[in-house]
Design a protein around this motif. Structure first.
Motif, PDB file in Angstrom:
ATOM      1  N   UNK B 280     -12.464  71.940 -85.501  1.00  0.00           N
ATOM      2  CA  UNK B 280     -11.267  72.383 -85.964  1.00  0.00           C
ATOM      3  C   UNK B 280     -10.452  73.103 -84.937  1.00  0.00           C
ATOM      4  N   UNK B 281     -11.105  73.397 -83.636  1.00  0.00           N
ATOM      5  CA  UNK B 281     -10.478  74.252 -83.017  1.00  0.00           C
ATOM      6  C   UNK B 281     -10.742  73.802 -81.557  1.00  0.00           C
ATOM      7  N   UNK B 282      -9.926  74.004 -80.503  1.00  0.00           N
ATOM      8  CA  UNK B 282     -10.034  73.415 -79.253  1.00  0.00           C
ATOM      9  C   UNK B 282      -9.412  74.353 -78.147  1.00  0.00           C
ATOM     10  N   UNK B 283      -9.792  74.481 -77.258  1.00  0.00           N
ATOM     11  CA  UNK B 283      -9.035  75.445 -76.179  1.00  0.00           C
ATOM     12  C   UNK B 283      -8.549  74.328 -74.990  1.00  0.00           C
ATOM     13  N   UNK B 284      -7.361  74.233 -74.789  1.00  0.00           N
ATOM     14  CA  UNK B 284      -6.734  73.576 -73.621  1.00  0.00           C
ATOM     15  C   UNK B 284      -6.919  74.441 -72.312  1.00  0.00           C
ATOM     16  N   UNK B 285      -7.392  73.943 -71.259  1.00  0.00           N
ATOM     17  CA  UNK B 285      -7.477  74.621 -69.931  1.00  0.00           C
ATOM     18  C   UNK B 285      -6.867  73.780 -68.773  1.00  0.00           C
ATOM     19  N   UNK B 286      -6.854  74.703 -67.717  1.00  0.00           N
ATOM     20  CA  UNK B 286      -6.260  73.798 -66.723  1.00  0.00           C
ATOM     21  C   UNK B 286      -4.648  73.703 -66.662  1.00  0.00           C
ATOM     22  N   UNK B 287      -3.949  74.505 -67.535  1.00  0.00           N
ATOM     23  CA  UNK B 287      -2.744  74.255 -67.886  1.00  0.00           C
ATOM     24  C   UNK B 287      -1.729  75.179 -66.832  1.00  0.00           C
ATOM     25  N   UNK B 288      -0.576  75.030 -67.074  1.00  0.00           N
ATOM     26  CA  UNK B 288       0.392  75.465 -65.853  1.00  0.00           C
ATOM     27  C   UNK B 288       0.847  76.897 -66.499  1.00  0.00           C
TER      28      UNK B 288
END
Lengths: 216, 399
Positions: B280-288
């Protein structure tokens, strides 16, 4: 249940509900005898005017739904369809007549709705308009009843005796189309008459210095 | 044009004449009454008038949907009866039926019959059903063939438990979404249902294929609640997404799986992360860096009550937005832009930001990252940025 109800449908329903609430006399817990000239008659006049306008739209949609040449249907004579005229010589008789007419029209409106439910697709706007006309006419009847009780508290308001205009027996579909058109046309005429009548009553009964309890 | 030319004088004639005399005492009648016919069929209808009218049948005429029919198609059967033959009938103009009307010479209506010209229904197709939180069942289908029969066609959704139980009919048909029916309650679990649709009109009937399903195999649920998106410290290319299990399924035994999708603020292209699993959690990476992202989450109640089939994805949650940090920060000080600097994109953006702050945030005393995020959301429609690849890593900071 269906969260995807169209916003326009909800908005229309809500608006109509609010409009009726504004013009409809509150019956729950409120005496009919409160300020007839201040509120009851003006509200009834507004409701009748609204109904009259809606009945014109209803008739238009009805004719469109029945196909070409439906203009002819409304002009055909037919037995046992309510009379749009308001009778009586004095205010009490005329209010009584208006009330009776609303009660007489109701079962015919219901019959037309039933017939058109079989003839139209389920989502036809005609069906919702017919249903609305029924509930508004019923509401108008209640308001007129209230006005009568206010002005003539010692005279009972009479329900229509027997079945003045009985519902037609089994009809073929063409006859149903004609019947519906004649009923709605006469309803429109009645509402036009009722609008004028209530306005005249307002002027006649509620002139300055006149007591609300006018003897019949 | 010819049809209109015929119709106009006809209507004029009728409207100017006294009201037609058709009353319920039946001065005339038409046979057949209200027939149903397939498209392309022919019909011979007969109008019989009462002898009391004193009318000869040869003087009568017919109209169909307001158009006068040619006298060459008439046949006088007797002094009081005339027929008309209609060949190769097209589909009905309206659901309430085509109006075939018999008139006297003055144009008054003597009798009418409504024709229903259409097709028998084809087998309904694409029947699919889903249950919301195992409590109800909604089914949708499509009409078979071209989907139009031109006459009133009734669709009935029927269902029964596979090995026992009586056949039942769905009663709640949607007024908003066609070909949809809703069964609100009293549904059995762990037992397969057989479900089908019957289509019926005056020209025939047909039945869809029967589908068999267990309610637990077609469960969908509400979107995850409490979706929040936030920064990961000062990391410029990451955002943390957290959410809660849909509340309706809290007490159910199942292994939910989730999907996340995100997009740049002014883009309609969503990136979908479907390897989120049941966390129930997540980290988005590689973002601008310095970019606002809109994020949504949805849930699939896989394996509910031990079902081995995947469930049905819920709707997406409401979009939640957050921005990745900028490498340059605006600290306290004057909100006025400094002259003499080169016109960089950052400078231009800062000027816009300061202008917005002066107008909407009553000055710069409450300067914060949150205020900047609010401005970026507000500006989302005026900028265009490019998409960028990303991946989802588990947010290890969740407690």
């Amino acid at each position: 249940m269906y969260p995807q109800l169209e916003i326009s449908q909800l908005a229309t329903t809500l608006f109509s509900f609010l409009l009726v609430m504004v013009v409809d006399a509150s019956r729950a817990g409120t005496s009919c005898r409160s300020q007839p000239c201040g509120s009851s008659l003006p509200r009834s006049w507004k409701l009748t005017r609204l109904l009259h306008k809606e009945s014109a739209d209803l008739l238009k949609i009805y004719k469109t739904s029945q196909g070409d040449l439906s203009e002819l249907f409304c002009k055909m004579s037919m037995d046992n369809v309510p009379d749009p005229d308001i009778s009586g010589l004095d205010p009490s008789a005329r209010i009584q007549s208006m009330y009776s007419n609303t009660q007489i029209f109701l079962p015919h409106l219901q019959r037309v709705t039933e017939q058109q439910t079989d003839l139209q697709i389920i989502s036809s706007p005609l069906l919702s308009k017919l249903s609305q006309a029924y509930s508004r006419t019923s509401s108008l009847g209640s308001q007129i009843s209230c006005i009568y009780q206010t002005f003539f508290p010692n005279s009972p308001l009479l329900e229509p005796v027997g079945v003045p205009t009985p519902l037609p027996l089994s009809q073929n579909i063409f006859q149903q189309k004609v019947y519906g058109c004649v009923v709605l046309k006469r309803l429109k005429e009645f509402l036009s008459n009722a609008t004028r009548e209530i306005k005249a009553l307002k002027h006649q009964i509620c002139t300055k210095g006149t007591q609300p309890n006018v003897p019949s | 044009m010819k049809a209109v030319a015929l119709k106009v004088p006809l209507l004029f004639l009728v409207l100017m004449a006294p009201s037609a005399l058709a009353s319920s005492t039946q001065v005339a009648n038409i046979y057949p009454q209200d027939p149903a016919l397939p498209i392309g069929a022919s019909l011979t209808a007969t109008c019989s008038v009462s002898p009391d009218l004193g009318l000869h049948a040869s003087k009568l005429f017919w109209t169909l949907n307001g158009r006068r029919l040619p006298s060459s198609s008439y046949s006088v059967l007797s002094p009081t009866a005339v027929s008309v033959t209609l060949a190769r009938l097209p589909a009905s103009h309206q659901r309430s039926g085509d109006n075939l009307v018999c008139h006297n010479p003055a144009g008054h209506v003597l009798a009418g019959s409504c024709l229903y010209v259409g097709m028998a229904p084809e087998r309904p197709v694409n029947l699919t059903c889903w249950s919301r939180n195992t409590k109800d069942l909604t089914c949708r289908w499509a009409p078979g063939g071209q989907g139009e029969t031109f006459i009133r066609t009734k669709y009935t959704l029927k269902y029964k438990l596979r090995w026992y139980g009586r056949e039942r009919e769905c009663e709640d048909y949607s007024l908003v979404q066609p070909y949809t029916c809703y069964i609100p309650r009293d549904l059995a679990l762990f037992t397969p249902y057989e479900i089908w649709v019957e289509a019926t009109n005056q020209l025939g009937s047909s039945t869809s294929d029967v589908i068999t399903l267990d309610i637990l195999d077609v469960v969908t649920t509400d979107p995850p609640s409490g979706v929040s998106v936030g920064r990961v410290g000062d990391l410029e290319d990451q955002l943390s997404v957290r959410w809660e299990t849909p509340p309706a399924l809290k007490d159910f035994l199942f292994q939910a799986k989730y999907q996340i999708r995100y997009r740049l603020e002014d883009s309609q292209d969503w990136k979908v992360m479907d390897d989120v699993g049941n966390q129930t959690s997540c980290r988005l990476a590689g973002l601008r860096p310095g970019t606002v992202y809109f994020v949504q989450v949805r849930c699939n109640p896989v394996g509910i009550y031990g079902s081995r089939k995947p469930g049905i994805w819920s709707e997406w949650s409401h979009p939640t937005a957050a921005s990745t940090p900028l490498s340059e920060r605006v600290m306290s000080g004057s909100c006025d832009s400094k002259s003499g600097d080169s016109n960089s994109t950052l400078r231009r953006e800062l000027k816009q930001f300061f202008g917005w702050v002066r107008k909407h945030a009553y000055g710069c005393s409450g300067m914060s990252i949150k205020l900047y995020d609010q401005w970026r959301v507000w500006m989302q429609k005026s900028h265009k940025t490019r998409n960028q690849a990303s991946s989802c890593t588990r947010d290890m900071r969740r407690t």
